[in-house]
Motif scaffolding. Structure first.
Motif, PDB file in Angstrom:
ATOM      1  N   GLY A   1       0.792  -1.226   0.000  1.00  0.00           N
ATOM      2  CA  GLY A   1       0.000   0.000   0.000  1.00  0.00           C
ATOM      3  C   GLY A   1       0.820   1.269   0.000  1.00  0.00           C
ATOM      4  N   LEU A   2       2.048   1.182  -0.469  1.00  0.00           N
ATOM      5  CA  LEU A   2       2.897   2.374  -0.563  1.00  0.00           C
ATOM      6  C   LEU A   2       2.606   3.121  -1.863  1.00  0.00           C
ATOM      7  CD1 LEU A   2       6.232   0.754   0.652  1.00  0.00           C
ATOM      8  CD2 LEU A   2       4.723   2.263   1.964  1.00  0.00           C
ATOM      9  N   ASP A   3       2.791   4.432  -1.818  1.00  0.00           N
ATOM     10  CA  ASP A   3       2.526   5.284  -2.982  1.00  0.00           C
ATOM     11  C   ASP A   3       3.815   5.377  -3.806  1.00  0.00           C
ATOM     12  OD1 ASP A   3       1.560   7.076  -4.820  1.00  0.00           O
ATOM     13  OD2 ASP A   3       1.205   8.702  -3.401  1.00  0.00           O
ATOM     14  N   PHE A   4       3.909   4.571  -4.846  1.00  0.00           N
ATOM     15  CA  PHE A   4       5.134   4.465  -5.642  1.00  0.00           C
ATOM     16  C   PHE A   4       5.300   5.675  -6.552  1.00  0.00           C
ATOM     17  CE2 PHE A   4       7.049   2.975  -9.722  1.00  0.00           C
ATOM     18  CZ  PHE A   4       8.336   2.780  -9.257  1.00  0.00           C
ATOM     19  N   TYR A   5       6.455   6.339  -6.425  1.00  0.00           N
ATOM     20  CA  TYR A   5       6.741   7.509  -7.252  1.00  0.00           C
ATOM     21  C   TYR A   5       7.742   7.217  -8.364  1.00  0.00           C
ATOM     22  CZ  TYR A   5       4.123  11.447  -5.420  1.00  0.00           C
ATOM     23  OH  TYR A   5       3.120  12.326  -5.131  1.00  0.00           O
ATOM     24  N   GLY A   6       8.713   6.348  -8.122  1.00  0.00           N
ATOM     25  CA  GLY A   6       9.659   6.085  -9.197  1.00  0.00           C
ATOM     26  C   GLY A   6      11.000   5.579  -8.712  1.00  0.00           C
ATOM     27  N   PHE A   7      12.051   5.987  -9.439  1.00  0.00           N
ATOM     28  CA  PHE A   7      13.398   5.463  -9.189  1.00  0.00           C
ATOM     29  C   PHE A   7      14.403   6.597  -9.032  1.00  0.00           C
ATOM     30  CE2 PHE A   7      11.243   2.405 -12.068  1.00  0.00           C
ATOM     31  CZ  PHE A   7      11.180   1.310 -11.210  1.00  0.00           C
TER      32      PHE A   7
ATOM     33  N   ARG B   1       2.791   0.605 -10.862  1.00  0.00           N
ATOM     34  CA  ARG B   1       2.198   1.680 -11.648  1.00  0.00           C
ATOM     35  C   ARG B   1       3.336   2.406 -12.366  1.00  0.00           C
ATOM     36  NH1 ARG B   1       0.020   6.847  -8.961  1.00  0.00           N
ATOM     37  NH2 ARG B   1       0.856   7.599 -10.943  1.00  0.00           N
ATOM     38  N   ALA B   2       3.003   3.206 -13.346  1.00  0.00           N
ATOM     39  CA  ALA B   2       4.022   3.950 -14.082  1.00  0.00           C
ATOM     40  C   ALA B   2       4.700   4.948 -13.151  1.00  0.00           C
ATOM     41  CB  ALA B   2       3.391   4.682 -15.274  1.00  0.00           C
ATOM     42  N   PRO B   3       6.010   5.075 -13.239  1.00  0.00           N
ATOM     43  CA  PRO B   3       6.694   6.030 -12.361  1.00  0.00           C
ATOM     44  C   PRO B   3       6.334   7.476 -12.710  1.00  0.00           C
ATOM     45  CG  PRO B   3       8.218   5.158 -13.994  1.00  0.00           C
ATOM     46  CD  PRO B   3       6.951   4.360 -14.119  1.00  0.00           C
ATOM     47  N   ARG B   4       6.261   8.291 -11.680  1.00  0.00           N
ATOM     48  CA  ARG B   4       6.037   9.719 -11.878  1.00  0.00           C
ATOM     49  C   ARG B   4       7.342  10.504 -11.839  1.00  0.00           C
ATOM     50  NH1 ARG B   4       1.437   9.966  -7.324  1.00  0.00           N
ATOM     51  NH2 ARG B   4       2.363   7.921  -6.878  1.00  0.00           N
ATOM     52  N   LEU B   5       8.412   9.842 -11.430  1.00  0.00           N
ATOM     53  CA  LEU B   5       9.702  10.522 -11.288  1.00  0.00           C
ATOM     54  C   LEU B   5      10.814   9.518 -11.532  1.00  0.00           C
ATOM     55  CD1 LEU B   5      10.740  12.960  -8.488  1.00  0.00           C
ATOM     56  CD2 LEU B   5      12.112  10.916  -8.870  1.00  0.00           C
ATOM     57  N   VAL B   6      11.761   9.895 -12.359  1.00  0.00           N
ATOM     58  CA  VAL B   6      12.972   9.096 -12.552  1.00  0.00           C
ATOM     59  C   VAL B   6      14.161  10.031 -12.378  1.00  0.00           C
ATOM     60  CG1 VAL B   6      14.348   7.697 -14.131  1.00  0.00           C
ATOM     61  CG2 VAL B   6      11.851   7.455 -14.106  1.00  0.00           C
TER      62      VAL B   6
END
Length: 417
Positions: free
Chosen positions: A203-209, A243-248
């Motif tokens: 349940g973490l809000d994934f932002y990217g890499f 989900r698709a990353p919002r930040l790389v």
């Protein structure tokens, strides 16, 4: 001194090379002569930072890089609150490495979602503060991920997270390698798919890499090679993401010249090369902000360290200018407690910039160790008690990276001009 001593009979060129102007015989920072700054600060030693040079550096980079590349400032380079406040108005986000830096970043009023928190060994207390503040946490391990999930459940929020990746490549010819091989930083790239699967269950809000492979690099080809590999790695890892990353964050690594023979990085060439890589990034990482995170490159050349000559002595034919500063304030310029081959940072006598370099001097500090050296066999005008010695390239990893408590001397002041 004999005519064939080898000392150049011409005015110092440090100011022209580094970017600080000279007014009459004095170096100026932010348009203020260094002697006037010393009077304003009230004592030496001190660090002085030029906000105009920081602004110009960001503006140049904006023009050189693709328009849709975002810039973040890595506060570890210089966490002085006034510097961070200034940089926060110029860049798109801030990166912090401790709860202390996080508090300074939040005090700028910047959107917490544009602040990222990286670094190994984050404590539960630090993670709890970061989760509560709503900043992005760059996770460095599976254990850290589980802790963040537990804290989020306790607080009733979905923590914003990204994965810091330890890539299977390094930034070639970098001054400090942060990726490739076994590292304390990040999660090994081959383990990231497994971590992404678990992340989706928590349940973490994934932002990217966040993929960082090295720092202090002056070679355009090496930077572009790492950027290409980083983008390729991010695309591959995205296939496993919930989900698709919002930040790389593709790291930074842009260096500045410190020593003789080094040249300034051609950021326009880096920008052209990165533009050629961006079509694939835009297509396969749609919706993701591509971030370059820099610290030293933004502020390193915008600062000087100033100390005062308190004694002049000659020992067996060698001149020593002894200052009230030293390695306890500017450790990296001294050689970091004993580099095998020590090199001089650019130095000058700030109040004698119009005088010829007609004497070879050793600039040493006030500590009881032979390692306390700011300049070895430097060509300078004749130094006298009361002169102000300036060490260039001191805007990054200076005061906050030095052992200021060593031998009980006062910490140096800082001023943003």
């Amino acid at each position: 001194m004999s005519a064939d001593s080898g000392i150049k009979k011409e005015a110092p060129k440090h100011a022209d090379r580094i970017g600080f102007p000279v007014e009459g015989q004095e170096l100026t920072v932010g348009g203020v002569p260094v002697s006037r700054l010393a009077a304003r600060v009230g004592s030496t030693p001190f660090f002085a930072y030029d906000r105009a040079l920081m602004t110009a550096r960001v503006e140049r980079l904006r023009k050189a890089l693709p328009k849709d590349v975002h810039l973040h400032y890595a506060m570890k380079a210089n966490p002085m609150p006034a510097v961070v406040q200034h940089m926060a108005r110029l860049v798109d986000g801030l990166d912090v490495a401790s709860a202390g830096e996080m508090h300074v970043a939040l005090d700028t009023g910047i959107d917490p979602a544009t602040i990222s928190f990286a670094g190994p060994g984050k404590t539960v207390h630090e993670l709890s503060q970061a989760v509560g503040a709503g900043i992005i946490i760059n996770m460095e391990s599976f254990n850290e991920m589980e802790t963040i999930a537990r804290l989020g459940a306790e607080l009733g929020v979905h923590p914003k997270v990204a994965i810091r990746v330890n890539p299977d490549f390094e930034l070639k010819t970098s001054g400090m390698k942060m990726g490739g091989g076994p590292k304390q930083f990040g999660v090994d790239a081959e383990l990231v798919p497994q971590m992404l699967k678990r992340l989706g269950d928590l349940g973490l809000d994934f932002y990217g890499f966040h993929i960082f492979s090295g720092s202090q690099n002056l070679r355009e080809d090496a930077l572009l090679d790492a950027q290409q590999k980083t983008i390729n790695l991010a695309i591959e890892l995205t296939k496993h993401a919930p989900r698709a990353p919002r930040l790389v964050n593709i790291g930074g690594g842009f260096g500045i010249p410190y020593f003789p023979g080094e040249r300034h990085l051609d950021v326009e060439a880096v920008g052209e090369g990165l533009e050629a890589l961006m079509p694939r990034a835009r297509n396969e990482l749609q919706g993701a902000e591509i971030v370059i995170e820099l610290g030293r490159y933004f502020v390193g050349e915008a600062g000087v360290y100033v100390s005062r000559v308190v004694d002049r002595k000659e020992s067996r034919g060698t001149i020593y200018l002894i200052t009230d500063g030293g390695l306890h304030h500017q450790l990296s310029a001294s050689g970091n407690f004993g580099q095998v081959i020590r090199k001089n940072y650019p130095v000058a006598i700030a109040n004698k910039m119009d005088q010829a370099e007609d004497e070879e001097s050793n600039i040493v500090g006030c500590l009881c160790t032979p390692l306390d050296r700011l300049g070895d066999k430097v060509g300078l005008p004749r130094g006298e008690i009361g002169d102000l010695v300036v060490v260039f390239q001191s805007g990054a990893y200076g005061r906050s990276s030095s052992p200021t408590a060593f031998l009980g001397h006062p910490a140096p002041m800082e001023v943003l001009v």
